[in-house]
Design a protein around this motif. Structure first.
Motif, PDB file in Angstrom:
ATOM      1  N   ALA A  75     -38.650  -9.634 -26.800  1.00 47.19           N
ATOM      2  CA  ALA A  75     -39.057 -10.227 -25.529  1.00 47.19           C
ATOM      3  C   ALA A  75     -37.869 -10.888 -24.858  1.00 47.19           C
ATOM      4  O   ALA A  75     -36.812 -11.102 -25.469  1.00 47.19           O
ATOM      5  N   TYR A  76     -38.045 -11.197 -23.585  1.00 47.32           N
ATOM      6  CA  TYR A  76     -37.040 -11.900 -22.785  1.00 47.32           C
ATOM      7  C   TYR A  76     -37.725 -13.069 -22.103  1.00 47.32           C
ATOM      8  O   TYR A  76     -38.637 -12.878 -21.290  1.00 47.32           O
ATOM      9  N   GLU A  77     -37.336 -14.274 -22.473  1.00 49.31           N
ATOM     10  CA  GLU A  77     -37.903 -15.490 -21.892  1.00 49.31           C
ATOM     11  C   GLU A  77     -39.430 -15.453 -21.887  1.00 49.31           C
ATOM     12  O   GLU A  77     -40.078 -15.823 -20.910  1.00 49.31           O
ATOM     13  N   GLN A  95     -34.354 -16.947 -28.498  1.00 49.77           N
ATOM     14  CA  GLN A  95     -35.604 -17.357 -29.130  1.00 49.77           C
ATOM     15  C   GLN A  95     -36.698 -16.292 -29.034  1.00 49.77           C
ATOM     16  O   GLN A  95     -37.730 -16.417 -29.691  1.00 49.77           O
ATOM     17  N   HIS A  96     -36.483 -15.260 -28.216  1.00 47.46           N
ATOM     18  CA  HIS A  96     -37.551 -14.281 -27.982  1.00 47.46           C
ATOM     19  C   HIS A  96     -37.187 -12.855 -28.391  1.00 47.46           C
ATOM     20  O   HIS A  96     -38.065 -12.003 -28.485  1.00 47.46           O
ATOM     21  N   GLU A  97     -35.914 -12.576 -28.598  1.00 45.67           N
ATOM     22  CA  GLU A  97     -35.485 -11.207 -28.904  1.00 45.67           C
ATOM     23  C   GLU A  97     -35.964 -10.768 -30.286  1.00 45.67           C
ATOM     24  O   GLU A  97     -36.467 -11.570 -31.068  1.00 45.67           O
ATOM     25  N   CYS A  98     -35.772  -9.482 -30.589  1.00 49.70           N
ATOM     26  CA  CYS A  98     -36.227  -8.984 -31.889  1.00 49.70           C
ATOM     27  C   CYS A  98     -35.181  -9.187 -32.987  1.00 49.70           C
ATOM     28  O   CYS A  98     -35.476  -8.949 -34.164  1.00 49.70           O
ATOM     29  N   ALA A  99     -33.974  -9.617 -32.646  1.00 50.07           N
ATOM     30  CA  ALA A  99     -32.971 -10.041 -33.624  1.00 50.07           C
ATOM     31  C   ALA A  99     -32.568  -8.948 -34.598  1.00 50.07           C
ATOM     32  O   ALA A  99     -32.342  -9.201 -35.779  1.00 50.07           O
ATOM     33  N   PRO A 106     -31.553  -8.205 -25.635  1.00 51.20           N
ATOM     34  CA  PRO A 106     -32.145  -8.114 -24.297  1.00 51.20           C
ATOM     35  C   PRO A 106     -31.090  -8.202 -23.194  1.00 51.20           C
ATOM     36  O   PRO A 106     -30.123  -8.961 -23.289  1.00 51.20           O
ATOM     37  N   CYS A 107     -31.316  -7.428 -22.146  1.00 47.12           N
ATOM     38  CA  CYS A 107     -30.505  -7.556 -20.939  1.00 47.12           C
ATOM     39  C   CYS A 107     -30.853  -8.861 -20.222  1.00 47.12           C
ATOM     40  O   CYS A 107     -31.894  -9.475 -20.484  1.00 47.12           O
TER      41      CYS A 107
END
Length: 392
Positions: free
Chosen positions: A156-158, A274-278, A128-129
């Motif tokens: 996701a982002y935050e 904690q929210h990115e798709c990794a 994420p940016c």
């Protein structure tokens, strides 16, 4: 494509039996996916297209981006991001990435001009940016934001889904994405007017299928990027797999990140771990030689990694049509030749984003996969530890 099987096959077989291969005239697979995807993201509208590139183009048209406008894109993204800007008649301006390998908000602000209308943050390789910083820049300068989430489907982002934070978002569902129909895409927005215009861009007769709509301003000559019902059927099945896969990859990434830190490695910036798709784990090194030594060490121990600088069309210096200003197949249709774009006077040089070239040469990304077992992850962790010892 991470996973595909009987779930997708059953939906496609049912579609073939019913004979409903065209998306209009019935509530079919495409409409079901669009409704589900919009709900998943927390936006009001979603429309499937044939690719991520066409989704970006349609979204730009929906945002009324065109000749006379500059659109800022990152130095590290697939070339299609910049090509979509040209397809809309606007001119791409290339800005640096930071050590998150995503668009740098500070450099965006440095490259603004009176003609800048929009920025396209790209959540590259699932990373994420820094959307908080980018949205601050956009609000301060009254810019539109189109999120290119083509490589970050489901991330996701935050706590906010990627693609839902800006004024519009675009996704790809090609073979290499988190969910896939082989090829495919979608644009999303919560703005009804943006959705209406973008829908005409994606389907030249979108208003024809809803004859009660009398909106002449939305009845311009569009293209045809309609997605087939087969793609909708596959994606409806794929969507059921998404959250579980991303949760597993996220756990693996955090586990391997700790292994790297224990081995003395420095992580790239993770804007929302904690929210990115990794999709990818990243480390940054002092210089290219140590990055290459680490990547070579991984492959010798049963793991794999790559340097972003080696990924061809993802690096702005390899965007040949852009660097040559060959923006269309005919000179009269080339946005760089448009009278309304002459005042923009954008120039491209091989070193215009030298900071990005440096960062991409010193970073190593390690792909994640949801089918990795704990035994496999432990082996990857051991490979990271061994490769860390080979740094120069």
């Amino acid at each position: 494509m991470y996973r595909i099987g009987d779930l997708e096959l059953r939906r496609v077989e049912r579609l073939f039996r019913d004979g409903g291969l065209f998306r209009y005239g019935r509530t079919g697979e495409c409409e079901r996916f669009e409704a589900s995807w919009a709900k998943h993201l927390g936006v009001k509208y979603a429309r499937m297209t044939t690719s991520g590139t066409s989704a970006l183009y349609c979204a730009l048209v929906g945002l009324k981006v065109g000749p006379g406008d500059e659109v800022i894109v990152p130095a590290c993204t697939y070339m299609a991001t910049a090509l979509a800007v040209l397809a809309a008649g606007a001119i791409p301006v290339v800005a640096d990435v930071d050590e998150s390998i995503t668009l740098c908000a500070e450099d965006v602000e440095r490259r603004l001009s009176p003609h800048t209308k929009a920025i396209i943050p790209v959540h590259m390789w699932g990373l994420p940016c820094n959307m908080k910083a980018l949205m601050r820049v956009a609000r301060r300068h009254k810019l539109l934001v189109l999120e290119d989430a083509c490589q970050a489907v489901g991330g996701a982002y935050e706590g906010r889904m990627l693609g839902s934070i800006g004024h519009a978002g675009a996704f790809s569902f090609n073979f290499y994405k988190n969910i896939s129909s082989g090829e495919g895409g979608a644009f999303v927005t919560s703005n009804k007017a943006v959705f209406g215009r973008a829908s005409v861009a994606s389907d030249c007769c979108s208003f024809y299928w809803n004859p009660e709509q009398k909106k002449e301003d939305e009845q311009f000559a569009g293209q045809n990027f309609r997605a087939p019902e087969v793609s909708g059927a596959i994606l409806n099945a794929q969507l059921r797999r998404l959250d579980g896969m991303l949760e597993k990859m996220g756990a693996h990434k955090r586990q391997l990140l700790e292994a790297g830190r224990a081995a003395g490695l420095t992580s790239i910036i993770n804007n929302s771990l904690q929210h990115e798709c990794a999709s990818n784990l990243g480390f940054i090194f002092p210089h290219e030689a140590s990055a290459r030594a680490f990547a070579d060490g991984l492959s010798g121990n049963g793991a794999s990694g790559f340097l972003p600088i080696d990924t061809g069309r993802h690096v702005y210096t390899r965007w040949d049509p852009i660097m040559r200003k060959q923006g269309a197949h005919h000179p009269d249709m080339n946005p760089y030749n448009f009278p309304s774009n002459r005042k923009l006077n954008v120039t491209y040089t091989m070193d215009m984003c030298s900071d990005s070239l440096d960062i991409m040469s010193r970073a190593v990304l390690i792909p994640m996969h949801p089918d990795n077992t704990q035994a496999r992850v432990r082996k990857m962790a051991e490979a990271i530890r061994k490769a860390a010892d080979k740094r120069q």
